[in-house]
Design a protein around this motif. Structure first.
Motif, PDB file in Angstrom:
ATOM      1  N   SER A  53       6.975  11.922   6.566  1.00  0.00           N
ATOM      2  CA  SER A  53       7.563  11.130   5.482  1.00  0.00           C
ATOM      3  C   SER A  53       7.178   9.671   5.622  1.00  0.00           C
ATOM      4  CB  SER A  53       9.090  11.238   5.504  1.00  0.00           C
ATOM      5  OG  SER A  53       9.469  12.578   5.513  1.00  0.00           O
ATOM      6  N   ALA A  57       4.991   7.664   2.967  1.00  0.00           N
ATOM      7  CA  ALA A  57       5.580   6.518   2.273  1.00  0.00           C
ATOM      8  C   ALA A  57       4.771   5.248   2.538  1.00  0.00           C
ATOM      9  CB  ALA A  57       7.032   6.336   2.726  1.00  0.00           C
ATOM     10  N   LEU A  68      12.331  11.221   2.680  1.00  0.00           N
ATOM     11  CA  LEU A  68      11.847  11.446   1.311  1.00  0.00           C
ATOM     12  C   LEU A  68      12.799  12.288   0.474  1.00  0.00           C
ATOM     13  CD1 LEU A  68       8.038  12.145   1.880  1.00  0.00           C
ATOM     14  CD2 LEU A  68       9.030  10.068   0.913  1.00  0.00           C
TER      15      LEU A  68
END
Lengths: 417, 257
Positions: A53, A57, A68
């Motif tokens: 994640s 990101a 997320l």
């Protein structure tokens, strides 16, 4: 005819105290084994999820995000993922604990059995109900269970064919990606090369010593050595007795085990706080502007924690033979300690102490940087005062000191081995 | 009727919470002055049996009577006093490597020394003389002040014997005393045990790997298999069929000369 030996003449095992204990122990062992695999898998999946994640990101969305998805979805995903992984592949937890999921006896497992196992996992393993039975209920119903790996006579698959191996590879790759994203920026990289020329004056100053400060610097070096000697000596006085209480093999029973656990825990907490932090704490505590005393206290506390660990680990590795032999002569506990244990640990203890003293010399310098006295404090004063020539001189002196002590302690330790 | 000297009754030892049964309901008796040899495969429970007798290992169930005293019921402190009369030697010698031969031999007297004297290492003069005499007896007088890690296997076991001699034991437990030694040295060690048995009148209980050694030195043999007693009788009573029963169908007898 046909009756087992002891039929009707022995009490059934579950009616005796020892029998009940055994039955409980077997259930506990099974539960711990399944729980261990699950926790390792869930933990590993959670870490991978967070890293993925984060990387996604950072590089794609240009934001910071750890899951997320909502936290409950994350939790459910991790638990379900661990369950499925453990049911269908060689999971990381199984790999680490040396197990795999397979038929407890008989034929190879069908994929139908594995689906059945995954479903039962939710009602029997996760809530723990299945462990009221021995063998566990889900093992009986599906014929599948965690068995020791490598006992089936089948060659284990290479790492890139097992899900555990692939998982670790993925984890390493994502970790690297995340680490680079967090710590390195393009502008910093450019600066590292482009501005190298601007530090020339600094380097030149460092290698042109100022001999006028040698006397003062020498005095501070002696203080630094004394700091190391004092903190090590006082640490030994405390650490030697504590080490016996922190050795697993000597601390058995209902009284010993908690003492061992608490002591080892406390020592690892103390050790995890670096001497430089301890120095700041003690500088505040003893409220001195320039104090080798605070430095000594800092090194002392950290050395105790470190030595207790080193000593105790050595104690745990001693040969049990002499203990057995001396006990067999009818000697008391103290005599066993004096004649079977201490002769085995004296030299290693001295060796560890020298090693720690050697570390403390270096640490005393670092502790000085925050105001803990000695040569380190002089160095940081020169650096803040932009007196790079003097700072360079001090650094050369430190190198010589550390090298000499290093050599000395290595020679002494080689003698002891 | 006089009771036998040592009686083992229904001795059972369970390891690791019921996972391993080391000894199963073992019963036998030993008369004073016997040289009892315990044979059996590795893992058959020989070491566990010997260690249960002086309670280096606590038996799970059963009784051990020595001279009419139930050892399994004794407190730790009283057991310590009994241990002074029970010498023991070990397969791996179990000497303190960093100490000298005489230092190791003197530890045989620790059971008789008050605690504070033991801590300071103040052994009485008689003990020191006795230690030297015992080293003399096992032919190691000239090695008295040599560190034992400098000695050969056979010499180390002789130091172990001298340590046991310091206790003036009524019983000597020998846990595979010659398994780590070559055949020639084995016989020399076994002869010291025989001497202790015949001259000093110590009852010897020794576990051995080789049947030939057991036949040569034992006055009686017991055999263990999976923690159970499968033979108890004279050395001559072990024939080929009995041998296969103890050691398994595929076993061949190996001679140690």
């Amino acid at each position: 005819m046909g009756y087992p030996e002891g039929y009707l003449s022995e009490r059934p095992p579950w009616t005796t105290g020892a029998g009940i204990q055994d039955a409980l122990a077997r259930r506990a062992i099974a539960a711990r084994r399944y729980l261990g695999v699950f926790l390792l898998d869930a933990g590993a999946l959670a870490i991978l999820w967070i890293l993925v994640s984060y990387v996604y990101a950072w590089y794609v969305l240009g934001t910071t995000a750890y899951t997320l998805v909502p936290w409950w979805a994350f939790a459910v995903g991790v638990v379900e993922g661990a369950a499925a992984w453990g049911s269908f592949g060689l999971s990381l937890g199984q790999r680490l604990l040396g197990r795999d999921l397979g038929p407890v006896k008989g034929r190879e497992a069908s994929s139908g059995a594995r689906v059945w196992y995954l479903l039962l996992w939710h009602v029997l393993v996760l809530p723990g109900v299945g462990f009221l039975f021995d063998p566990p209920l889900h093992e009986r119903l599906t014929g599948l269970g965690l068995r020791p790996r490598g006992t089936q006579g089948v060659a284990p698959a290479p790492w890139y064919r097992t899900s555990a191996g692939l998982f670790v590879a993925a984890l390493l790759a994502v970790t690297c990606a995340a680490a680079v994203g967090v710590t390195v920026s393009w502008t910093a990289l450019v600066r590292l090369f482009r501005q190298a020329g601007e530090t020339v004056d600094f380097w030149r100053a460092l290698v042109s010593p100022d001999t006028s400060i040698l006397l003062d610097a020498g005095r501070d070096m002696i203080i630094t050595v004394f700091m190391a000697v004092l903190s090590t000596l006082f640490a030994v006085v405390v650490a030697v007795p504590l080490s016996f209480l922190a050795a697993r093999n000597l601390m058995r029973g209902p009284l010993g085990r908690p003492v061992y656990t608490v002591l080892r825990g406390a020592m690892s907490i103390i050790r995890s706080i670096e001497p430089i932090i301890w120095a700041i704490i003690f500088l505040v505590w003893v409220t001195a502007l320039r104090s080798a005393f605070a430095g000594i206290l800092a090194l002392w506390v950290h050395s105790i924690a470190d030595l207790v660990k080193l000593y105790a680990e050595r104690l745990e590795a001693i040969d049990q033979g002499p203990i057995e032999a001396i006990t067999a002569t009818g000697a008391g506990r103290l005599s066993v300690l004096r004649y079977a244990i201490i002769p085995q640990i004296v030299n290693p203890y001295i060796s560890f102490t020298l090693y720690r003293w050697d570390i403390n010399i270096r640490m005393a310098t670092v502790v000085g940087l925050v105001g803990g006295g000695g040569i380190g404090q002089r160095l940081i004063n020169y650096i803040w005062g932009v007196q790079y020539r003097q700072a360079g001189t001090v650094m050369i002196l430190i190198v010589i000191l550390v090298w000499a002590i290093d050599y000395l302690s290595a020679r002494l330790r080689a003698k002891l081995a | 009727m006089a009771n036998p000297y040592l009686v083992v009754e229904h001795l059972t030892k369970v390891y690791e919470r019921g996972q391993v049964l080391a000894l199963r309901d073992l019963s036998f008796a030993v008369e004073k002055g016997e040289f009892l040899v315990v044979i059996g495969l590795s893992g058959s429970g020989k070491s566990t049996l010997l260690r249960c007798i002086n309670r280096l290992i606590e038996p799970t169930r059963g009784r051990i009577w020595l001279d009419g005293v139930d050892l399994t019921r004794l407190s730790q402190a009283r057991m310590r006093r009994v241990r002074r009369r029970i010498g023991m030697i070990f397969q791996q010698f179990n000497l303190v490597d960093r100490s000298t031969a005489i230092g190791n031999v003197l530890t045989g007297r620790l059971g008789y020394l008050p605690g504070w004297r033991a801590l300071l290492g103040w052994f009485p003069k008689e003990d020191r003389e006795k230690a030297l005499a015992n080293l003399e007896r096992v032919g190691l007088r000239d090695k008295a002040y040599v560190r034992v890690d400098q000695l050969s296997g056979g010499q180390r076991q002789r130091v172990g014997i001298a340590r046991a001699l310091m206790q003036e034991p009524e019983i000597l437990l020998a846990d595979e005393p010659v398994s780590a030694l070559d055949p020639a040295t084995s016989h020399s060690i076994m002869q010291y045990l025989e001497q202790m048995n015949r001259q000093d009148g110590a009852t010897v209980i020794a576990s051995l790997h080789f049947l030939s050694l057991a036949r040569r030195y034992g006055t009686r043999i017991i055999a263990l298999k999976d923690g159970q007693l499968v033979f108890d009788g004279l050395p001559t009573a072990i024939d080929n069929a009995k041998f296969k029963e103890i050691y398994g169908e595929d076993a061949e007898e190996v001679e140690v000369r």
